[in-house]
Design an enzyme around this catalytic site. Structure first.
Site, PDB file in Angstrom:
ATOM      1  N   HIS A  14       0.497  -1.643   9.901  1.00 41.58           N
ATOM      2  CA  HIS A  14       0.923  -1.488   8.676  1.00 41.58           C
ATOM      3  C   HIS A  14       0.945   0.254   8.226  1.00 41.58           C
ATOM      4  CE1 HIS A  14       1.671  -2.088   4.165  1.00 41.58           C
ATOM      5  NE2 HIS A  14       0.703  -1.112   4.091  1.00 41.58           N
ATOM      6  N   ASP A  16       1.307   3.477   5.958  1.00 44.04           N
ATOM      7  CA  ASP A  16       1.464   3.926   4.585  1.00 44.04           C
ATOM      8  C   ASP A  16       1.958   5.407   4.604  1.00 44.04           C
ATOM      9  OD1 ASP A  16       0.411   1.901   3.456  1.00 44.04           O
ATOM     10  OD2 ASP A  16      -1.594   2.376   3.745  1.00 44.04           O
ATOM     11  N   HIS A  47       5.351   1.033   4.914  1.00 43.81           N
ATOM     12  CA  HIS A  47       5.270   0.991   3.440  1.00 43.81           C
ATOM     13  C   HIS A  47       5.567   2.339   2.694  1.00 43.81           C
ATOM     14  CE1 HIS A  47       1.924   0.349   0.043  1.00 43.81           C
ATOM     15  NE2 HIS A  47       3.231   0.283  -0.731  1.00 43.81           N
ATOM     16  N   GLY A 127      -6.882   5.481   0.607  1.00 44.83           N
ATOM     17  CA  GLY A 127      -7.711   4.489   1.346  1.00 44.83           C
ATOM     18  C   GLY A 127      -9.094   4.350   0.753  1.00 44.83           C
ATOM     19  N   ASP A 158      -2.229  -5.743  -0.350  1.00 42.27           N
ATOM     20  CA  ASP A 158      -2.502  -4.530   0.419  1.00 42.27           C
ATOM     21  C   ASP A 158      -3.500  -3.842  -0.416  1.00 42.27           C
ATOM     22  OD1 ASP A 158      -2.517  -2.137   1.590  1.00 42.27           O
ATOM     23  OD2 ASP A 158      -0.483  -1.516   1.137  1.00 42.27           O
ATOM     24  N   GLY A 159      -4.797  -3.549  -0.091  1.00 43.41           N
ATOM     25  CA  GLY A 159      -5.762  -2.739  -1.021  1.00 43.41           C
ATOM     26  C   GLY A 159      -7.076  -3.229  -1.039  1.00 43.41           C
ATOM     27  N   GLY A 180      -7.509  -2.050   6.036  1.00 39.49           N
ATOM     28  CA  GLY A 180      -7.594  -0.438   6.503  1.00 39.49           C
ATOM     29  C   GLY A 180      -9.231  -0.404   6.905  1.00 39.49           C
TER      30      GLY A 180
END
Ligand code: ZN
Length: 199
Positions: A14, A16, A47, A127, A158-159, A180
């Site tokens: 992924h 970012d 993303h 992040g 996501d997160g 992450g």
């Protein structure tokens, strides 16, 4: 680091992208994606935390993205559809993303067109933030809409995903989890990934 998370069992990478305008931070862009593509055969899930992403959709495709993900807040509905059409014309998958403050209904016009919907469980831009449990009802609502309109569409979160929050996201209906810090900062990444996958 990429080879290491691949060996540890990650399915996607992924990526970012932050432009300093749509989100306050700046991360990396097209040249870095091209470099990653040249040395990596993983599925590259890009993303785009970028204002008016239609401007760059073709360049990110040519740089080697496998999937482009556009924020619904980043431009007019018409321009987001145009960005989606560019990604599809390049033979790529595409998705739309919702920030925490955006309503589930805002994704409805896109469901039948996209391959993936991403629900942010932190404010995009940095992040290491904590998972926002207040987003769980939205994940459930979007899951119900996907089941009704396009069951093949993936639902990504996501997160703040780790071994504690992954089961909450999965129970609400997510089937693609972005991690992450909880993977990259772990001493045993294979164990961290398998804990998230099997939670
Ligand atoms: Zn992301």
């Amino acid at each position: 680091e990429i080879y290491d998370v691949k060996a540890a069992g990650a399915d996607y990478l992924h990526f970012d992208v932050m432009d300093g305008i749509f989100v306050p931070n700046i991360s990396f862009g097209i040249p870095v994606l091209k470099s990653v593509r040249s040395c990596c055969d993983m599925f590259l899930d890009v993303h785009l935390m970028v204002t008016k992403p239609v401007r760059y959709a073709e360049q990110f495709c040519l740089a080697g993205a496998d999937l482009l993900n556009f924020h619904v807040e980043a431009d007019s509905r018409e321009n987001i559809f145009e960005a989606i059409n560019i990604a599809k014309a390049c033979g790529k998958k595409c998705g739309v993303t919702l920030k925490p403050g955006t309503k589930a209904e805002d994704v409805l016009p896109f469901i039948e067109t996209v391959d993936l919907i991403l629900i942010m469980t932190v404010e995009p831009g940095f992040g290491g933030q904590s998972f926002m449990e207040c987003q769980l009802p939205k994940i459930s609502a979007v899951r119900a809409a996907i089941d009704r309109h396009k069951p093949s569409c993936e639902l990504q979160v996501d997160g703040g995903i780790d071994r504690r929050t992954a089961p909450l996201a999965k129970q609400a209906g997510a089937n693609v989890l972005v991690a992450g810090s909880s993977v990259f900062k772990s001493k045993d990444r294979a164990e961290a990934i398998s804990a998230i996958r099997n939670s």
